[in-house]
Scaffold this motif. Structure first.
Motif, PDB file in Angstrom:
ATOM      1  N   VAL A 242       0.842  -1.180   0.000  1.00  0.00           N
ATOM      2  CA  VAL A 242       0.000   0.000   0.000  1.00  0.00           C
ATOM      3  C   VAL A 242       0.877   1.228   0.000  1.00  0.00           C
ATOM      4  O   VAL A 242       1.768   1.364   0.826  1.00  0.00           O
TER       5      VAL A 242
ATOM      6  N   CYS B 147      -6.868  -1.340  -7.963  1.00  0.00           N
ATOM      7  CA  CYS B 147      -7.741  -1.230  -6.784  1.00  0.00           C
ATOM      8  C   CYS B 147      -9.225  -1.203  -7.160  1.00  0.00           C
ATOM      9  O   CYS B 147     -10.079  -1.653  -6.385  1.00  0.00           O
ATOM     10  N   ASN B 148      -9.523  -0.674  -8.343  1.00  0.00           N
ATOM     11  CA  ASN B 148     -10.918  -0.504  -8.756  1.00  0.00           C
ATOM     12  C   ASN B 148     -11.338  -1.479  -9.856  1.00  0.00           C
ATOM     13  O   ASN B 148     -12.373  -1.283 -10.492  1.00  0.00           O
TER      14      ASN B 148
ATOM     15  N   ARG C 164     -12.629  -7.476  -9.024  1.00  0.00           N
ATOM     16  CA  ARG C 164     -12.266  -7.607  -7.620  1.00  0.00           C
ATOM     17  C   ARG C 164     -13.481  -8.010  -6.794  1.00  0.00           C
ATOM     18  O   ARG C 164     -14.580  -7.478  -6.974  1.00  0.00           O
TER      19      ARG C 164
ATOM     20  N   ARG D 210     -14.368  -4.306  -3.838  1.00  0.00           N
ATOM     21  CA  ARG D 210     -14.033  -3.162  -4.676  1.00  0.00           C
ATOM     22  C   ARG D 210     -14.608  -1.895  -4.069  1.00  0.00           C
ATOM     23  O   ARG D 210     -15.785  -1.855  -3.723  1.00  0.00           O
TER      24      ARG D 210
ATOM     25  N   PHE E 272     -10.230  -1.639  -3.449  1.00  0.00           N
ATOM     26  CA  PHE E 272      -9.225  -1.954  -2.450  1.00  0.00           C
ATOM     27  C   PHE E 272      -8.848  -0.651  -1.761  1.00  0.00           C
ATOM     28  O   PHE E 272      -8.544   0.339  -2.421  1.00  0.00           O
TER      29      PHE E 272
ATOM     30  N   ASN F  58      -8.354   2.840   5.580  1.00  0.00           N
ATOM     31  CA  ASN F  58      -9.717   2.445   5.207  1.00  0.00           C
ATOM     32  C   ASN F  58     -10.429   3.500   4.368  1.00  0.00           C
ATOM     33  O   ASN F  58     -11.663   3.532   4.305  1.00  0.00           O
TER      34      ASN F  58
ATOM     35  N   ASP G 281       1.511  -5.997  -7.363  1.00  0.00           N
ATOM     36  CA  ASP G 281       0.275  -6.287  -8.084  1.00  0.00           C
ATOM     37  C   ASP G 281       0.127  -5.563  -9.410  1.00  0.00           C
ATOM     38  O   ASP G 281      -0.756  -5.903 -10.203  1.00  0.00           O
TER      39      ASP G 281
END
Length: 254
Positions: A3, A131-132, A136, A139, A141, A146, A230
């Protein structure tokens, strides 16, 4: 991929003066190569680095590239978490064996810009696309706070930056072999000694889409692997960059 901006806050004090090289090699500290207006920030980072590192001279034999071999990149983050100021750069540290060996703590994670707003500001990166992604299960991520990655800022390398590219299995193998982890007892090393890589003057490691594809089927516990990287990524090992244009992330942009 780690991250962006994640990492544990270290403790202790830096001992950069302990950097050494093998006999016959000139001892020269290469990082960070900041421009004059960034010299103070770079020195503050050096004084705050909480690791004792030893160079091994491998930087002189591995192929390195300048900023022209980096794509346009950006750092994605939730708007409320702050910009990755070079003055507050978090030093790169190896993860303990029970955690994630393929990625270090600290540093700065960026990814190629994949879409822009009409004014040129970044609207998406390879990381925000990952992430989007529609496929996923969860979705989007989220960031470790958070919150979604709703902002991106371009990250521009300094002119004298030294980048190691991973485009093939051989590129990854050479990196791991050149910078072995001390006292490794778990079989074949799977990741480099990140701290020694910093000491030898490498500012960033760029894993391209081709590098990910070439290494995607390698076992993360038995051979050099990019497990957890990733998407195409640039891992900054030193604050040899400047921040540029900021833009809102469009979660639908690809």
């Amino acid at each position: 991929m780690s991250v962006p901006g994640c990492g544990l806050e270290p403790t202790g004090r830096a001992r950069r003066e302990s950097v050494s090289r093998p006999p016959g090699r000139a001892g020269r500290q290469k990082i960070p190569r900041a421009q004059p207006d960034h010299a103070d920030a770079a020195q503050r980072w050096l004084r705050s680095t909480d690791i004792t590192i030893e160079a091994n001279g491998s930087c002189d034999v591995l192929p390195h590239h300048g900023p022209d071999r980096l794509p346009d990149i950006a750092y994605a983050y939730p708007a409320g978490t702050g910009l990755p100021d070079p003055a507050t750069f978090r030093p790169v540290l190896r993860q303990p064996p029970e955690r994630d060996l393929n990625r270090p703590q600290g540093g700065l994670w960026c990814s190629p810009v994949s879409a822009r707003h009409p004014n040129g500001a970044p609207a998406a990166t390879a990381w925000t696309v990952w992430c989007n992604a529609p496929e996923r299960i969860v979705r989007p991520f989220l960031h470790e706070s958070n919150a979604p990655y709703d902002t991106a800022v371009t990250v521009n390398p300094l002119p004298e930056v030294r980048v190691y590219r991973i485009d093939t299995q051989g590129d990854l193998n050479r990196l791991v072999e050149a910078y072995p982890v001390p006292d490794w007892t778990l079989g074949r090393p799977i990741a480099p000694n990140w701290e020694a890589l910093v000491a030898d003057g490498t500012d960033a490691v760029f894993v391209s889409a081709e590098g990910l594809a070439a290494n995607e089927n390698r076992h993360p516990m038995t051979e050099p692997s990019l497990y957890g990287w990733d998407c195409p990524s640039v891992l900054w090992l030193s604050p040899a960059y400047q921040l540029g244009t900021r833009g809102d992330v469009n979660p639908e942009a690809r």
